[in-house]
Motif scaffolding. Structure first.
Motif, PDB file in Angstrom:
ATOM      1  N   VAL A  68       0.850  -1.189   0.000  1.00  0.00           N
ATOM      2  CA  VAL A  68       0.000   0.000   0.000  1.00  0.00           C
ATOM      3  C   VAL A  68       0.884   1.237   0.000  1.00  0.00           C
ATOM      4  N   SER A  69       0.496   2.215  -0.812  1.00  0.00           N
ATOM      5  CA  SER A  69       1.193   3.493  -0.828  1.00  0.00           C
ATOM      6  C   SER A  69       0.305   4.553  -0.192  1.00  0.00           C
ATOM      7  N   PHE A  70       0.921   5.580   0.332  1.00  0.00           N
ATOM      8  CA  PHE A  70       0.184   6.720   0.882  1.00  0.00           C
ATOM      9  C   PHE A  70       0.940   7.968   0.494  1.00  0.00           C
ATOM     10  N   PHE A  71       0.253   9.081   0.410  1.00  0.00           N
ATOM     11  CA  PHE A  71       0.957  10.301   0.045  1.00  0.00           C
ATOM     12  C   PHE A  71       1.025  11.260   1.211  1.00  0.00           C
ATOM     13  N   GLY A  72       2.044  12.086   1.175  1.00  0.00           N
ATOM     14  CA  GLY A  72       2.238  13.107   2.192  1.00  0.00           C
ATOM     15  C   GLY A  72       2.931  14.289   1.557  1.00  0.00           C
ATOM     16  N   LYS A  73       2.809  15.439   2.185  1.00  0.00           N
ATOM     17  CA  LYS A  73       3.448  16.616   1.615  1.00  0.00           C
ATOM     18  C   LYS A  73       4.954  16.400   1.560  1.00  0.00           C
ATOM     19  N   ALA A  74       5.557  16.902   0.517  1.00  0.00           N
ATOM     20  CA  ALA A  74       6.978  16.675   0.248  1.00  0.00           C
ATOM     21  C   ALA A  74       7.865  17.093   1.422  1.00  0.00           C
ATOM     22  N   ILE A 105      -1.613  12.114  -8.216  1.00  0.00           N
ATOM     23  CA  ILE A 105      -1.956  10.748  -7.814  1.00  0.00           C
ATOM     24  C   ILE A 105      -2.621   9.997  -8.970  1.00  0.00           C
ATOM     25  N   VAL A 106      -3.482  10.679  -9.734  1.00  0.00           N
ATOM     26  CA  VAL A 106      -4.094  10.046 -10.907  1.00  0.00           C
ATOM     27  C   VAL A 106      -2.997   9.601 -11.868  1.00  0.00           C
ATOM     28  N   GLU A 107      -2.006  10.444 -12.077  1.00  0.00           N
ATOM     29  CA  GLU A 107      -0.885  10.095 -12.963  1.00  0.00           C
ATOM     30  C   GLU A 107      -0.126   8.875 -12.439  1.00  0.00           C
ATOM     31  N   LYS A 108       0.044   8.791 -11.117  1.00  0.00           N
ATOM     32  CA  LYS A 108       0.714   7.632 -10.508  1.00  0.00           C
ATOM     33  C   LYS A 108      -0.079   6.354 -10.795  1.00  0.00           C
ATOM     34  N   PHE A 109      -1.412   6.418 -10.684  1.00  0.00           N
ATOM     35  CA  PHE A 109      -2.249   5.258 -11.013  1.00  0.00           C
ATOM     36  C   PHE A 109      -2.056   4.860 -12.475  1.00  0.00           C
ATOM     37  N   LYS A 110      -2.062   5.848 -13.365  1.00  0.00           N
ATOM     38  CA  LYS A 110      -1.964   5.561 -14.796  1.00  0.00           C
ATOM     39  C   LYS A 110      -0.606   4.989 -15.181  1.00  0.00           C
ATOM     40  N   GLN A 111       0.448   5.403 -14.493  1.00  0.00           N
ATOM     41  CA  GLN A 111       1.800   4.937 -14.803  1.00  0.00           C
ATOM     42  C   GLN A 111       2.107   3.567 -14.196  1.00  0.00           C
ATOM     43  N   SER A 112       1.297   3.118 -13.255  1.00  0.00           N
ATOM     44  CA  SER A 112       1.580   1.884 -12.522  1.00  0.00           C
ATOM     45  C   SER A 112       0.788   0.706 -13.078  1.00  0.00           C
ATOM     46  N   ASP A 113       1.427  -0.463 -13.109  1.00  0.00           N
ATOM     47  CA  ASP A 113       0.724  -1.690 -13.476  1.00  0.00           C
ATOM     48  C   ASP A 113      -0.171  -2.149 -12.330  1.00  0.00           C
ATOM     49  N   ALA A 114       0.274  -1.914 -11.111  1.00  0.00           N
ATOM     50  CA  ALA A 114      -0.470  -2.297  -9.913  1.00  0.00           C
ATOM     51  C   ALA A 114      -0.200  -1.229  -8.858  1.00  0.00           C
ATOM     52  N   PHE A 115      -1.275  -0.772  -8.194  1.00  0.00           N
ATOM     53  CA  PHE A 115      -1.094   0.320  -7.238  1.00  0.00           C
ATOM     54  C   PHE A 115      -2.281   0.374  -6.280  1.00  0.00           C
ATOM     55  N   ILE A 116      -1.988   0.342  -4.975  1.00  0.00           N
ATOM     56  CA  ILE A 116      -2.999   0.550  -3.933  1.00  0.00           C
ATOM     57  C   ILE A 116      -2.631   1.847  -3.227  1.00  0.00           C
ATOM     58  N   LEU A 117      -3.601   2.746  -3.131  1.00  0.00           N
ATOM     59  CA  LEU A 117      -3.411   3.994  -2.413  1.00  0.00           C
ATOM     60  C   LEU A 117      -4.236   3.943  -1.143  1.00  0.00           C
ATOM     61  N   TRP A 131     -15.694  15.910   5.076  1.00  0.00           N
ATOM     62  CA  TRP A 131     -14.574  15.140   4.560  1.00  0.00           C
ATOM     63  C   TRP A 131     -14.137  15.741   3.240  1.00  0.00           C
ATOM     64  N   ARG A 132     -12.890  15.499   2.898  1.00  0.00           N
ATOM     65  CA  ARG A 132     -12.365  15.941   1.612  1.00  0.00           C
ATOM     66  C   ARG A 132     -12.894  15.032   0.506  1.00  0.00           C
ATOM     67  N   THR A 133     -13.054  15.574  -0.670  1.00  0.00           N
ATOM     68  CA  THR A 133     -13.582  14.797  -1.788  1.00  0.00           C
ATOM     69  C   THR A 133     -12.495  14.372  -2.768  1.00  0.00           C
ATOM     70  N   GLY A 134     -11.255  14.738  -2.514  1.00  0.00           N
ATOM     71  CA  GLY A 134     -10.169  14.418  -3.440  1.00  0.00           C
ATOM     72  C   GLY A 134     -10.075  12.942  -3.778  1.00  0.00           C
ATOM     73  N   PHE A 135     -10.299  12.068  -2.776  1.00  0.00           N
ATOM     74  CA  PHE A 135     -10.186  10.634  -3.034  1.00  0.00           C
ATOM     75  C   PHE A 135     -11.234  10.152  -4.034  1.00  0.00           C
ATOM     76  N   LEU A 136     -12.413  10.776  -4.030  1.00  0.00           N
ATOM     77  CA  LEU A 136     -13.456  10.416  -4.990  1.00  0.00           C
ATOM     78  C   LEU A 136     -13.095  10.904  -6.394  1.00  0.00           C
ATOM     79  N   HIS A 137     -12.514  12.099  -6.471  1.00  0.00           N
ATOM     80  CA  HIS A 137     -12.062  12.621  -7.772  1.00  0.00           C
ATOM     81  C   HIS A 137     -10.921  11.764  -8.332  1.00  0.00           C
ATOM     82  N   ILE A 138     -10.009  11.347  -7.459  1.00  0.00           N
ATOM     83  CA  ILE A 138      -8.911  10.464  -7.895  1.00  0.00           C
ATOM     84  C   ILE A 138      -9.489   9.167  -8.449  1.00  0.00           C
ATOM     85  N   ALA A 139     -10.414   8.559  -7.696  1.00  0.00           N
ATOM     86  CA  ALA A 139     -11.010   7.285  -8.122  1.00  0.00           C
ATOM     87  C   ALA A 139     -11.715   7.422  -9.464  1.00  0.00           C
ATOM     88  N   LYS A 140     -12.474   8.489  -9.641  1.00  0.00           N
ATOM     89  CA  LYS A 140     -13.202   8.706 -10.893  1.00  0.00           C
ATOM     90  C   LYS A 140     -12.229   8.901 -12.058  1.00  0.00           C
TER      91      LYS A 140
END
Length: 192
Positions: A68-74, A105-117, A131-140
């Protein structure tokens, strides 16, 4: 312990995996539900009210040997924790990037063969009204399902709920999504 389909991205944590399983068991925790037989999806974890959520989540990830991957500010990816964060799946994102966090994050999904966020839709351990809606936008945009994951501190249960395909009706889907967690008891219920 749920069965993990072979298509789900995995990594062998060896001794750490066995230690995590033992730690969860000794503390009365169980992992329930199923993961979909897919190689790309989002694990949306809630409620997020305590630092303990992170440790329970990492123990569950190690126990199931999930990659599983997770993101955080640089800015948090610096010495002395940079190597550790990357080793357990951390991805640094640049909040000032022209495509924004969702686009990165969408780009990371597209570049990966397999990816869990893995992420917390609430975005913080503090009490939140919305709640933030970013995760729904990423999924869509990435065309991946969202699997709600709850940490129930009364039942001592990490539960993988049924996968949800996001259609783009973001406001309604957020309401429906939050409903999944309505019976879950957080570590700090007053923060929900």
């Amino acid at each position: 312990m749920p069965m993990v389909p072979t298509s789900v991205p995995r990594r062998d944590y060896g001794v750490l995996g066995r230690l995590a399983r033992k730690m969860l068991l000794l503390n009365g925790w169980k992992i329930c539900g199923e993961l979909p037989p897919q190689d790309k999806f989002i694990l949306a974890v809630a409620p997020h009210t305590s630092n303990w959520d992170f440790f329970i989540g990492i123990a569950a990830m190690f126990s199931l040997n999930l990659k599983v991957s997770f993101f955080g500010k640089a800015s948090i990816f610096r010495w002395p924790v940079k190597t550790l964060l990357k080793a357990i799946g951390g991805i640094a994102v640049d909040r000032s990037h022209s495509r924004g966090v969702v686009g990165q994050i969408v780009e990371k999904f597209k570049q990966s063969d397999a990816f869990i966020l893995g992420l917390a839709p609430e975005g913080t351990r503090s009490k939140t009204v919305e709640w933030r809606t970013g995760f729904l936008h990423i999924a869509k945009q990435a065309n991946v399902p969202v699997i709600p994951v709850s940490f129930d501190f009364i039942r001592k249960e990490v539960r993988f709920h049924l996968a949800v395909s996001i259609t783009g009706e973001i406001e309604q889907e957020l309401i429906d999504f939050k409903q999944v967690f309505s019976e879950v008891c957080a570590k700090n219920p007053q923060a929900v």
